[in-house]
Design an enzyme around this catalytic site. Structure first.
Site, short mmCIF file in Angstrom:
data_model
loop_
_atom_site.label_atom_id
_atom_site.label_comp_id
_atom_site.label_asym_id
_atom_site.label_seq_id
_atom_site.Cartn_x
_atom_site.Cartn_y
_atom_site.Cartn_z
N ASP A 20 0.85 -1.19 0.00
CA ASP A 20 0.00 0.00 0.00
C ASP A 20 0.89 1.24 0.00
OD1 ASP A 20 -3.12 0.81 1.06
OD2 ASP A 20 -1.53 2.29 1.41
N ASP B 276 -4.08 2.45 -4.94
CA ASP B 276 -2.70 2.48 -4.41
C ASP B 276 -2.33 1.21 -3.65
OD1 ASP B 276 -4.09 2.78 -2.03
OD2 ASP B 276 -2.57 4.13 -1.19
N GLU B 277 -3.01 0.10 -3.93
CA GLU B 277 -2.68 -1.10 -3.17
C GLU B 277 -2.92 -2.38 -3.97
OE1 GLU B 277 -5.98 -2.08 -0.11
OE2 GLU B 277 -5.92 0.10 -0.34
N1 DCP Z 1 -8.84 8.62 -0.73
C1 DCP Z 1 -9.87 9.54 -0.82
N2 DCP Z 1 -10.81 9.66 0.17
C2 DCP Z 1 -10.77 8.85 1.27
C3 DCP Z 1 -9.74 7.88 1.38
C4 DCP Z 1 -8.78 7.80 0.36
O1 DCP Z 1 -9.92 10.28 -1.81
N3 DCP Z 1 -11.69 8.98 2.24
C5 DCP Z 1 -7.82 8.54 -1.80
C6 DCP Z 1 -6.65 9.42 -1.44
C7 DCP Z 1 -5.60 8.47 -0.96
C8 DCP Z 1 -5.89 7.22 -1.76
O2 DCP Z 1 -7.30 7.22 -1.95
O3 DCP Z 1 -4.30 8.96 -1.19
C9 DCP Z 1 -5.46 5.95 -1.06
O4 DCP Z 1 -6.17 5.78 0.16
P1 DCP Z 1 -5.53 5.18 1.47
O5 DCP Z 1 -6.63 4.80 2.36
O6 DCP Z 1 -4.53 4.13 1.12
O7 DCP Z 1 -4.82 6.44 2.17
P2 DCP Z 1 -3.44 7.15 1.86
O8 DCP Z 1 -2.64 6.43 0.83
O9 DCP Z 1 -3.70 8.58 1.55
O10 DCP Z 1 -2.73 7.12 3.28
P3 DCP Z 1 -1.97 5.90 4.02
O11 DCP Z 1 -0.56 6.34 4.16
O12 DCP Z 1 -2.66 5.79 5.34
O13 DCP Z 1 -2.14 4.68 3.18
CA CA Z 2 -2.25 4.19 0.98
CA CA Z 3 -4.95 2.06 0.13
#
Ligand code: DCP
Ligand code: CA
Ligand code: CA
Length: 364
Positions: free
Chosen positions: A4, A104-105
């Protein structure tokens, strides 16, 4: 293995413009209403430490980050999509079997190439992290475990830039102290209900009487929770079919509970979706309506038909019925955004197998 990317959208923005790296970075979904209307998509870890997280209104984020030299950027989906594709191709090349789990995963089956050896799997994960850093200049977190469930929880365990290996003999010790909310399918409401039964940690859920669980959550969920808490998951890592659904969401001109105003917007979306489905020679059996409330909570209601749908009038009838029922069930809050999703795809009837097609064609 579950991989991820860390704070994905915000990290890509930092990569594109390194000068923002030491500031709070907030990636925003601005709504069509203009101004600062909209919600936070994601933020870098500097902003998270100050309390700004995914899902909160942009105005709240601005208030919290006042005087913090924060950077607010609109989402740039085409860019994140391109980066995602590159990374998925890289990850796929390191797997026996591959399954993308989101933008992203991904899950990587690596049993064969590591001969089931956790040390080798750990080295492979380290190699993958280095490669993503060198080629894409991004960090990710990786979890390794005996199945998808454990790997996914492990990748979330240490972030950012983490690598967590859970060997089978460490499974109980790893899962037990985690809150039940870490299990896929245990959202805020379910977590509260479990807390009400005296279950706070996965270890408590693991030894909780399965009968009582199924009494409270139904047979399917009860059994799922029991198994999940014990680290049992037999689902396969497998690449999914291209598209499983098509959806459209729009922001209402103003918050409302008036059926006609809601339908006016959703009917437009319905026509658009049916047209796109026709272009692709697909029809579908399920229609879902989506309602995002004034407090940004998301609700959905689905109706599945026994036969395929390809007609926008039928979609509109279903959409109307679903929203009518939804408004009765959620009698207080106003709606802010509305959407529709069609799923359960099937090939259109006119696309018969070639032999049927030919014989018919010749007769007529
Ligand atoms: N995303 C979004 N709204 C949300 C959750 C996520 O638009 N409520 C989008 C933005 C994130 C991407 O999806 O960058 C991936 O979600 P993740 O849950 O993997 O969160 P992040 O990658 O941002 O953070 P982490 O470092 O916790 O994985
Ligand atoms: Ca992420
Ligand atoms: Ca993710």
């Amino acid at each position: 293995m579950h991989v991820d990317l860390d704070y994905f959208f915000a990290q890509v923005e930092e990569r594109e413009n390194p000068s923002i790296k030491d500031k709070p970075v907030v990636v925003c979904v601005y709504s069509a209403r203009g101004g600062d209307s909209g919600a936070v998509s994601t933020t870098n870890y500097i902003a998270r430490r100050l309390g700004v997280k995914s899902g909160i209104p942009i105005v709240f984020a601005k208030r919290i980050l006042k005087d913090k030299a924060a950077v607010f950027l609109p989402v740039n989906h085409p860019l994140y999509g391109r980066v995602s594709e590159e990374i998925m191709n890289l990850l796929r090349s390191h797997s026996d079997n591959f399954e993308q789990g989101g933008i992203d995963e991904a899950f990587l089956e690596v049993t064969k190439r590591t001969e089931g050896d956790y040390e080798k799997a750990q080295s492979l994960a380290q190699e993958i992290k280095t490669e993503i850093l060198e080629k894409e200049r991004l960090t990710c977190s990786i979890g390794i475990g005996l199945n998808k469930l454990v790997a996914k929880i492990a990748s979330d365990y240490l972030k950012p830039d983490g690598l967590t290996v859970v060997k089978p003999e460490q499974l109980t010790e790893f899962l037990s102290p985690l809150p039940v909310g870490k299990l896929l399918g245990v959202g805020r409401k379910t977590e509260e209900r479990m807390n009400g039964l005296g279950i706070e940690y996965i270890g408590q859920l693991a030894v909780f009487d399965p009968r009582t669980l199924t009494d409270h959550f139904g047979r399917t969920l009860g059994i799922y929770f029991h198994n999940a808490a014990n680290g049992i998951d037999e689902s396969l890592v497998q690449e999914r079919a291209e598209a499983e659904s098509l959806s459209r969401i729009t922001t209402l001109k103003e918050n409302t509970r008036e059926l006609n105003k809601i339908l006016e917007e959703v009917y437009k979306l319905s026509e658009d979706i049916v047209r796109r489905m026709k272009e692709r020679n697909l029809n579908f059996k399920s229609v879902t309506v989506i309602a995002i409330m004034e407090n940004l909570r998301i609700h959905s209601r689905t109706k599945t038909m026994g036969t395929s749908i390809d007609d926008s009038e039928i979609v509109k009838t279903l959409v109307k019925e679903l929203f009518e029922n939804f408004l009765k069930e959620e009698p207080k809050l106003e709606l802010r955004r509305v959407g529709i999703k069609v799923s359960n795809f099937a090939q259109e009837k006119s696309q018969k197998p070639l032999d049927v097609f030919l014989s018919k064609d010749q007769k007529n």
